[in-house]
Design a protein around this motif. Sequence first.
Motif, PDB file in Angstrom:
ATOM      1  N   SER A 221      55.117  88.542  48.043  1.00  0.00           N
ATOM      2  CA  SER A 221      55.192  88.455  46.585  1.00  0.00           C
ATOM      3  C   SER A 221      55.342  89.836  45.960  1.00  0.00           C
ATOM      4  O   SER A 221      54.565  90.751  46.254  1.00  0.00           O
ATOM      5  CB  SER A 221      53.927  87.783  46.041  1.00  0.00           C
ATOM      6  N   ARG A 222      56.317  89.972  45.082  1.00  0.00           N
ATOM      7  CA  ARG A 222      56.441  91.217  44.315  1.00  0.00           C
ATOM      8  C   ARG A 222      55.397  91.266  43.193  1.00  0.00           C
ATOM      9  O   ARG A 222      54.993  92.348  42.770  1.00  0.00           O
ATOM     10  CB  ARG A 222      57.847  91.323  43.724  1.00  0.00           C
ATOM     11  N   ARG A 223      55.018  90.115  42.718  1.00  0.00           N
ATOM     12  CA  ARG A 223      54.053  90.080  41.616  1.00  0.00           C
ATOM     13  C   ARG A 223      52.659  90.453  42.086  1.00  0.00           C
ATOM     14  O   ARG A 223      51.887  91.097  41.365  1.00  0.00           O
ATOM     15  CB  ARG A 223      54.049  88.686  40.995  1.00  0.00           C
ATOM     16  N   TYR A 224      52.328  90.032  43.303  1.00  0.00           N
ATOM     17  CA  TYR A 224      51.013  90.344  43.871  1.00  0.00           C
ATOM     18  C   TYR A 224      51.214  91.037  45.214  1.00  0.00           C
ATOM     19  O   TYR A 224      50.980  90.452  46.279  1.00  0.00           O
ATOM     20  CB  TYR A 224      50.189  89.066  44.037  1.00  0.00           C
ATOM     21  N   PRO A 225      51.653  92.303  45.185  1.00  0.00           N
ATOM     22  CA  PRO A 225      51.950  92.990  46.448  1.00  0.00           C
ATOM     23  C   PRO A 225      50.692  93.179  47.289  1.00  0.00           C
ATOM     24  O   PRO A 225      49.615  93.486  46.763  1.00  0.00           O
ATOM     25  CB  PRO A 225      52.526  94.336  45.991  1.00  0.00           C
TER      26      PRO A 225
END
Length: 262
Positions: A221-225
Motif C-alpha cells: 500500500s502506498r497509503r500505508y507504507p
Amino acid sequence: MTTNDGALAAAADPVRVAWLGHSAAVIDIDGVRLVTDPVLTARAGHLGRMVAPAIVPAGVDAVLISHLHSDHLHTRSLRLLAPRHVVAPPGAARILRKAGVPHVTSVREGHEVEIGAVTVRAVPADHDGRRTPWSAPAPALGYVISGSRRVYFAGDTGLMPDMAGVVGDEIDAALLPIWGWGPSLGPGHLDPLTAAQALGELRPRLAIPIHWGTYAPLWVSRRYPPAFLTRPAHDFARHAERLAPGVGVRLLRPGGAPLPLG
C-alpha cells in the motif's frame, strides 16, 4: 518521471553525489558524470516505485552496473539515460546489445577503466550476480571511483572479510546498500547492522545508505507504507554511530539536492 536535471544542475562543487533511489546514484567528479545501477521507471517487473518519480540526469558519461539482476541492470532505464558508455560484469554486454545499448566494457575484479580524468576500478562483492536463478553464473561487483576524491559504490553485497582490504586506499565516501525491496533479505545483502559493521572497517569520511525505501512489491500500500521502507535507514544511522564513530552518515532523499564531497 522528469527528464530535466533539476537539482542535479551543474554546481561549483567539483565532486558531489545525488541519490536517485534504490541503487541509482549520480556521481559528479572532476568533470565526469557517472550513474550507478539506474532503475528510474515507475514499475520494474513486480516492483513499484514508492517515492517521487525519478529524475533522469542528462549528460551521463558512463553507467556502472554492479550485477545482472533486473533491478540493477534495467534496460528501459539505460535507454532513457542514453549513456556514452556502460561498464558492467561479464554477461551484461549480450543483454545490453540486444536491448540496443552499445558501448559496453566488460570488467572483472581488479580491472580498471579510465573515464576522462577518473579511474574506475572493479572490486568484489558477495552476491549472486546471475540474471535469473536459471542463468549462467555471473560475478557481482562494486566499484572504486578515483579522482580528486575517492568514492566506493558497493553495488549489492553481503559483509565480506577485510572490507577495507577489498576497497584499498582510504576513501572519502561510501555508498552502501542497507536493505532491499521487501520485508526480508536473503543471503548476499547488507542489512543496517552489517552495513554499519562494514562502515566500521571502511572508515570513510561520509557514508550514504542506498538500496532502501524506493521500490516494493506491487501489492504494498502506498497509503500505508510498511516500516521496511523507512526503518532501515534510521537503524543504520543508529548502528553506525556506535560502530563507526566519526563517520558522517547522510540520509539523502531520492532526487534531492546533491551532497558535496568537498
